[in-house]
Design a protein around this motif. Structure first.
Motif, PDB file in Angstrom:
ATOM      1  N   SER A  20      -1.919   6.624  -0.085  1.00 48.25           N
ATOM      2  CA  SER A  20      -0.732   6.786  -0.932  1.00 48.25           C
ATOM      3  C   SER A  20      -0.806   7.977  -1.860  1.00 48.25           C
ATOM      4  O   SER A  20       0.217   8.536  -2.245  1.00 48.25           O
ATOM      5  CB  SER A  20      -0.514   5.517  -1.756  1.00 48.25           C
ATOM      6  N   SER A  21      -1.990   8.385  -2.251  1.00 46.60           N
ATOM      7  CA  SER A  21      -2.113   9.469  -3.222  1.00 46.60           C
ATOM      8  C   SER A  21      -3.455  10.164  -3.037  1.00 46.60           C
ATOM      9  O   SER A  21      -4.335   9.677  -2.326  1.00 46.60           O
ATOM     10  CB  SER A  21      -1.990   8.942  -4.652  1.00 46.60           C
ATOM     11  N   GLN A  22      -3.608  11.307  -3.716  1.00 46.53           N
ATOM     12  CA  GLN A  22      -4.857  12.051  -3.636  1.00 46.53           C
ATOM     13  C   GLN A  22      -5.753  11.818  -4.838  1.00 46.53           C
ATOM     14  O   GLN A  22      -6.956  12.052  -4.772  1.00 46.53           O
ATOM     15  CB  GLN A  22      -4.562  13.548  -3.494  1.00 46.53           C
ATOM     16  N   SER A  23      -5.173  11.371  -5.950  1.00 42.76           N
ATOM     17  CA  SER A  23      -5.981  11.137  -7.152  1.00 42.76           C
ATOM     18  C   SER A  23      -5.369  10.025  -7.989  1.00 42.76           C
ATOM     19  O   SER A  23      -4.146   9.864  -8.029  1.00 42.76           O
ATOM     20  CB  SER A  23      -6.109  12.420  -7.989  1.00 42.76           C
ATOM     21  N   LEU A  24      -6.237   9.255  -8.648  1.00 46.95           N
ATOM     22  CA  LEU A  24      -5.829   8.178  -9.542  1.00 46.95           C
ATOM     23  C   LEU A  24      -6.723   8.213 -10.776  1.00 46.95           C
ATOM     24  O   LEU A  24      -7.900   8.594 -10.692  1.00 46.95           O
ATOM     25  CB  LEU A  24      -5.960   6.813  -8.855  1.00 46.95           C
ATOM     26  N   CYS A  25      -6.173   7.786 -11.902  1.00 46.26           N
ATOM     27  CA  CYS A  25      -6.947   7.688 -13.133  1.00 46.26           C
ATOM     28  C   CYS A  25      -6.699   6.314 -13.724  1.00 46.26           C
ATOM     29  O   CYS A  25      -5.545   5.851 -13.766  1.00 46.26           O
ATOM     30  CB  CYS A  25      -6.519   8.786 -14.114  1.00 46.26           C
ATOM     31  N   ALA A  26      -7.753   5.637 -14.154  1.00 39.22           N
ATOM     32  CA  ALA A  26      -7.620   4.274 -14.652  1.00 39.22           C
ATOM     33  C   ALA A  26      -8.538   4.055 -15.846  1.00 39.22           C
ATOM     34  O   ALA A  26      -9.572   4.708 -15.982  1.00 39.22           O
ATOM     35  CB  ALA A  26      -7.957   3.265 -13.554  1.00 39.22           C
ATOM     36  N   VAL A  27      -8.140   3.115 -16.702  1.00 41.61           N
ATOM     37  CA  VAL A  27      -8.932   2.732 -17.860  1.00 41.61           C
ATOM     38  C   VAL A  27      -9.883   1.613 -17.471  1.00 41.61           C
ATOM     39  O   VAL A  27      -9.535   0.738 -16.664  1.00 41.61           O
ATOM     40  CB  VAL A  27      -8.008   2.287 -19.014  1.00 41.61           C
TER      41      VAL A  27
ATOM     42  N   ILE B  57      -5.159   1.123  -4.129  1.00 40.78           N
ATOM     43  CA  ILE B  57      -4.929   2.302  -3.302  1.00 40.78           C
ATOM     44  C   ILE B  57      -4.203   1.843  -2.041  1.00 40.78           C
ATOM     45  O   ILE B  57      -4.766   1.124  -1.214  1.00 40.78           O
ATOM     46  CB  ILE B  57      -6.255   2.989  -2.924  1.00 40.78           C
ATOM     47  N   SER B  58      -2.936   2.243  -1.909  1.00 41.51           N
ATOM     48  CA  SER B  58      -2.150   1.852  -0.737  1.00 41.51           C
ATOM     49  C   SER B  58      -2.610   2.630   0.485  1.00 41.51           C
ATOM     50  O   SER B  58      -2.894   3.826   0.404  1.00 41.51           O
ATOM     51  CB  SER B  58      -0.663   2.103  -0.994  1.00 41.51           C
ATOM     52  N   CYS B  59      -2.655   1.949   1.616  1.00 42.37           N
ATOM     53  CA  CYS B  59      -3.248   2.540   2.821  1.00 42.37           C
ATOM     54  C   CYS B  59      -2.595   1.937   4.070  1.00 42.37           C
ATOM     55  O   CYS B  59      -2.309   0.736   4.115  1.00 42.37           O
ATOM     56  CB  CYS B  59      -4.755   2.264   2.810  1.00 42.37           C
ATOM     57  N   LYS B  60      -2.343   2.801   5.058  1.00 38.14           N
ATOM     58  CA  LYS B  60      -1.858   2.364   6.365  1.00 38.14           C
ATOM     59  C   LYS B  60      -2.657   3.077   7.448  1.00 38.14           C
ATOM     60  O   LYS B  60      -3.036   4.243   7.284  1.00 38.14           O
ATOM     61  CB  LYS B  60      -0.373   2.716   6.543  1.00 38.14           C
ATOM     62  N   TYR B  61      -2.927   2.388   8.539  1.00 40.96           N
ATOM     63  CA  TYR B  61      -3.531   3.057   9.672  1.00 40.96           C
ATOM     64  C   TYR B  61      -2.719   2.760  10.924  1.00 40.96           C
ATOM     65  O   TYR B  61      -2.094   1.693  11.034  1.00 40.96           O
ATOM     66  CB  TYR B  61      -4.996   2.654   9.857  1.00 40.96           C
ATOM     67  N   THR B  62      -2.684   3.718  11.841  1.00 36.85           N
ATOM     68  CA  THR B  62      -1.922   3.563  13.080  1.00 36.85           C
ATOM     69  C   THR B  62      -2.830   3.817  14.274  1.00 36.85           C
ATOM     70  O   THR B  62      -3.710   4.682  14.240  1.00 36.85           O
ATOM     71  CB  THR B  62      -0.740   4.548  13.131  1.00 36.85           C
ATOM     72  N   THR B  63      -2.575   3.059  15.330  1.00 38.27           N
ATOM     73  CA  THR B  63      -3.295   3.228  16.592  1.00 38.27           C
ATOM     74  C   THR B  63      -2.466   2.558  17.682  1.00 38.27           C
ATOM     75  O   THR B  63      -1.754   1.580  17.410  1.00 38.27           O
ATOM     76  CB  THR B  63      -4.703   2.589  16.521  1.00 38.27           C
TER      77      THR B  63
ATOM     78  N   VAL C  56     -13.327  -6.794  -5.480  1.00 36.84           N
ATOM     79  CA  VAL C  56     -12.992  -5.802  -4.459  1.00 36.84           C
ATOM     80  C   VAL C  56     -12.422  -6.525  -3.244  1.00 36.84           C
ATOM     81  O   VAL C  56     -13.076  -7.400  -2.672  1.00 36.84           O
ATOM     82  CB  VAL C  56     -14.235  -4.985  -4.041  1.00 36.84           C
ATOM     83  N   SER C  57     -11.198  -6.172  -2.865  1.00 36.66           N
ATOM     84  CA  SER C  57     -10.565  -6.819  -1.716  1.00 36.66           C
ATOM     85  C   SER C  57      -9.757  -5.792  -0.930  1.00 36.66           C
ATOM     86  O   SER C  57      -9.353  -4.756  -1.455  1.00 36.66           O
ATOM     87  CB  SER C  57      -9.653  -7.969  -2.162  1.00 36.66           C
ATOM     88  N   VAL C  58      -9.517  -6.102   0.356  1.00 36.41           N
ATOM     89  CA  VAL C  58      -8.766  -5.221   1.246  1.00 36.41           C
ATOM     90  C   VAL C  58      -7.713  -6.043   1.969  1.00 36.41           C
ATOM     91  O   VAL C  58      -7.998  -7.140   2.465  1.00 36.41           O
ATOM     92  CB  VAL C  58      -9.698  -4.540   2.271  1.00 36.41           C
ATOM     93  N   SER C  59      -6.487  -5.513   2.023  1.00 34.79           N
ATOM     94  CA  SER C  59      -5.415  -6.179   2.759  1.00 34.79           C
ATOM     95  C   SER C  59      -5.702  -6.110   4.252  1.00 34.79           C
ATOM     96  O   SER C  59      -6.115  -5.076   4.772  1.00 34.79           O
ATOM     97  CB  SER C  59      -4.081  -5.506   2.450  1.00 34.79           C
ATOM     98  N   THR C  60      -5.477  -7.210   4.955  1.00 31.06           N
ATOM     99  CA  THR C  60      -5.728  -7.259   6.394  1.00 31.06           C
ATOM    100  C   THR C  60      -4.453  -7.574   7.177  1.00 31.06           C
ATOM    101  O   THR C  60      -4.511  -7.928   8.350  1.00 31.06           O
ATOM    102  CB  THR C  60      -6.802  -8.317   6.714  1.00 31.06           C
ATOM    103  N   TRP C  61      -3.308  -7.449   6.511  1.00 29.91           N
ATOM    104  CA  TRP C  61      -2.053  -7.778   7.170  1.00 29.91           C
ATOM    105  C   TRP C  61      -1.640  -6.641   8.111  1.00 29.91           C
ATOM    106  O   TRP C  61      -1.380  -5.529   7.692  1.00 29.91           O
ATOM    107  CB  TRP C  61      -0.970  -8.031   6.133  1.00 29.91           C
TER     108      TRP C  61
ATOM    109  N   CYS D 168      -4.211  -1.496   4.997  1.00 28.87           N
ATOM    110  CA  CYS D 168      -5.624  -1.385   4.621  1.00 28.87           C
ATOM    111  C   CYS D 168      -5.740  -1.126   3.123  1.00 28.87           C
ATOM    112  O   CYS D 168      -6.629  -0.406   2.666  1.00 28.87           O
ATOM    113  CB  CYS D 168      -6.322  -0.288   5.423  1.00 28.87           C
ATOM    114  N   ASP D 169      -4.795  -1.693   2.333  1.00 30.25           N
ATOM    115  CA  ASP D 169      -4.780  -1.480   0.882  1.00 30.25           C
ATOM    116  C   ASP D 169      -6.088  -1.953   0.259  1.00 30.25           C
ATOM    117  O   ASP D 169      -6.577  -3.053   0.548  1.00 30.25           O
ATOM    118  CB  ASP D 169      -3.630  -2.251   0.228  1.00 30.25           C
TER     119      ASP D 169
END
Length: 219
Positions: free
Chosen positions: A26-33, A40-46, A77-82, A86-87
């Motif tokens: 979703s983005s190239q950089s993030l800043c957090a407190v 971090i939003s994520c998609k993969y295609t195949t 720490v978790s990852v979406s598997t729907w 791959c968030d």
């Protein structure tokens, strides 16, 4: 000649399949407190006819560039598997979580596929600072800040000598009397978006308001 044609056709087919496999972040950089939650939003295609044999998030450490495969920790720490999601979600982030994150996968017929560049995450702590424009004045402006851009419409709590004296205010600053003995002590701020509070380290105030990190007080 026919053999060369067949080889060229196979190479073109493989190139086409490779082009259909990708990771999009979703983005190239993030800043957090520190203490906040980062997603971090994520998609993969195949192609459907290729089964994914392995997938993982990994982090490139800022210090040495070494890869570290992330361990999924329940509650942190978790990852979406729907489907092809791959968030990545990291809760209660710490300064040591800073680094470059990327997702990759491979199929039974391909090597690792990842985004061309990952997401650079910077985690920073809240800070209590004096507005230099008010230094030396009777009323000193003390600000709750971060190197990250804090969102608007946040709530702030303020602590003096580890006891809360301002609650749920919208402004990220307070005004203090630089000559008042009752205002002596250590100060820290706390910020919330309505779901979780994050608190800064305490900072000491003297009568002339030089501000220094407080080394001994715990909170």
């Amino acid at each position: 000649m026919a053999g060369n044609t067949s080889l060229a056709a196979i190479l073109m087919l493989l190139a086409g399949v490779q082009a259909q496999q990708s990771v999009t972040l979703s983005s190239q950089s993030l800043c957090a407190v520190t203490g906040s939650t980062v997603k971090i939003s994520c998609k993969y295609t195949t192609p459907d006819y290729y089964s994914v044999s392995k997938k993982e998030w990994y982090q490139l450490q800022n210090s040495d560039g070494e890869e570290r495969v992330l361990t999924y920790i329940p509650g942190r720490v978790s990852v979406s598997t729907w489907w092809n999601d791959c968030d990545l979600t990291v809760r209660d982030v710490r300064v040591r979580d800073s680094g470059v994150y990327n997702f990759r996968f491979r199929t039974s017929s391909s090597d690792w596929i990842s985004a061309s560049s990952g997401v650079n995450l910077t985690v920073t702590e809240l800070q209590v600072k004096v507005d230099h424009k008010t230094a030396g004045q009777r009323k000193v402006k003390v600000i709750c800040s971060s190197t990250c851009s804090l969102r608007e419409k946040l709530y702030y709590n303020w602590y003096r000598r580890n006891m809360r004296f301002e609650s749920h205010i919208r402004d990220n600053f307070i005004l203090l009397n630089s000559k008042s003995l009752s205002d002596e002590g250590s100060y820290s701020c706390e910020v919330s978006d309505g779901s979780m509070w994050r608190r800064s380290k305490p900072v000491c105030k003297s009568q002339t308001w030089p501000v220094r990190q407080h080394q001994t007080e715990e909170y």
